[in-house]
Enzyme design. Structure first.
Site: not given
Ligand code: RB5
Length: 145
Positions: A8-9, A66-67, A69, A71, A99, A110, A134, A138
């Site tokens: 994402d951004h 993502c910002g 990681g 989400g 593992h 970020r 193991r 798993r």
């Molecule tokens: C975007 O603003 C931010 O919420 C997204 O990149 C991420 O951090 C979500 O988990």
């Protein structure tokens, strides 16, 4: 080896750096699934999109950013067969491959990294899964969930 990338951004800048890094190595088929700029967008589309491709192409890997990681890894792990590992260190990348046979590396663009994210990418792509009983057991249990 095919590598699907998505962000994402908040992960766009890091994804761009990783694509440059992997392109210079020249050994990989790189598929950039977006996003295409730092304009605000939604991580579920990109995490799930990369995960679907990785599951459909055996032996491929995904790299998602993502910002935080968080989400985008949650979105990827909704897809059956996806095993996304959020890593901010070489140690976690190695463990995620050994593992868990992680097939997707998630990174927070970020966030603070313990180790260089490009080194994390390198070690992730070069570490083999541990085939001890193991760990295999798993992972089979994981796949059935
Ligand atoms: C975007 O603003 C931010 O919420 C997204 O990149 C991420 O951090 C979500 O988990």
């Amino acid at each position: 080896m095919k590598i699907f990338l998505g962000a994402d951004h908040g992960g766009y800048e890091l994804k761009t750096k990783i694509i440059e890094y992997l392109s210079q190595i020249g050994e990989y088929e790189i598929i950039d699934m977006g996003c295409k700029s730092e304009e605000s967008c939604d991580y579920p589309e990109f995490g799930s999109g990369v995960a679907r491709e990785v599951v459909a192409h055996e032996g491929s890997f995904g790299i998602i950013c993502c910002g935080s990681g968080i989400g985008i890894s949650m979105a990827a792990n909704k897809i059956k067969g996806a095993r996304a590992a959020l890593c901010n260190s070489l140690e976690l990348a190695i463990l995620g491959r050994q593992h868990n046979d992680a097939n997707i590396l998630a990174l927070g663009g970020r966030t603070n990294f313990i180790d260089d994210p490009l080194e994390i990418v390198h070690i992730f792509l070069h570490t083999q899964p541990d085939m001890s009983d193991r760990h295999v057991r798993r992972r089979m249990q994981l796949n059935k969930l």
